[in-house]
Design a protein around this motif. Structure first.
Motif, mmCIF file in Angstrom:
data_model
loop_
_atom_site.group_PDB
_atom_site.id
_atom_site.type_symbol
_atom_site.label_atom_id
_atom_site.label_comp_id
_atom_site.label_asym_id
_atom_site.label_seq_id
_atom_site.Cartn_x
_atom_site.Cartn_y
_atom_site.Cartn_z
ATOM 1 N N HIS A 108 0.820 -1.213 0.000
ATOM 2 C CA HIS A 108 0.000 0.000 0.000
ATOM 3 C C HIS A 108 0.855 1.265 0.000
ATOM 4 N N GLY A 109 2.166 1.104 -0.025
ATOM 5 C CA GLY A 109 3.071 2.250 -0.034
ATOM 6 C C GLY A 109 3.420 2.785 1.341
ATOM 7 N N SER A 110 2.962 2.107 2.391
ATOM 8 C CA SER A 110 3.287 2.538 3.756
ATOM 9 C C SER A 110 4.702 2.103 4.120
ATOM 10 N N LEU A 111 5.392 2.969 4.859
ATOM 11 C CA LEU A 111 6.750 2.665 5.301
ATOM 12 C C LEU A 111 6.723 1.990 6.663
#
Length: 79
Positions: free
Chosen positions: A14-17
């Motif tokens: 989801h593009g979360s770090l």
């Protein structure tokens, strides 16, 4: 001092770090330790009491992160 440290970062689908909690707690303790080092070596403009208080709070936060991780690991690996 002056050494740059970059903890490994994972990017999910989801593009979360995401950063390992161990790295975060180590970073918090390292920041406090660096501040204390600066005070001990006469860095001007730093109030010793404020640095001590902030360092303690960073260590408490790091401890809470460590405890939460231990609790999570214990509950996820218990039979």
């Amino acid at each position: 001092m002056g050494r740059e440290v970059v903890p490994p970062v994972i990017i999910d689908s989801h593009g979360s770090l995401h950063v390992a909690a161990e790295d975060v707690s180590k970073l918090l303790r390292g920041i406090g330790g660096h501040w204390l080092h600066l005070v001990e070596h006469g860095r001007r403009g730093l109030d010793e009491d404020t640095v001590a208080t902030l360092t303690i709070e960073l260590a408490k936060l790091a401890d809470r992160i460590d405890v939460a991780c231990i609790a999570h690991q214990t509950t996820t690996t218990a039979p």
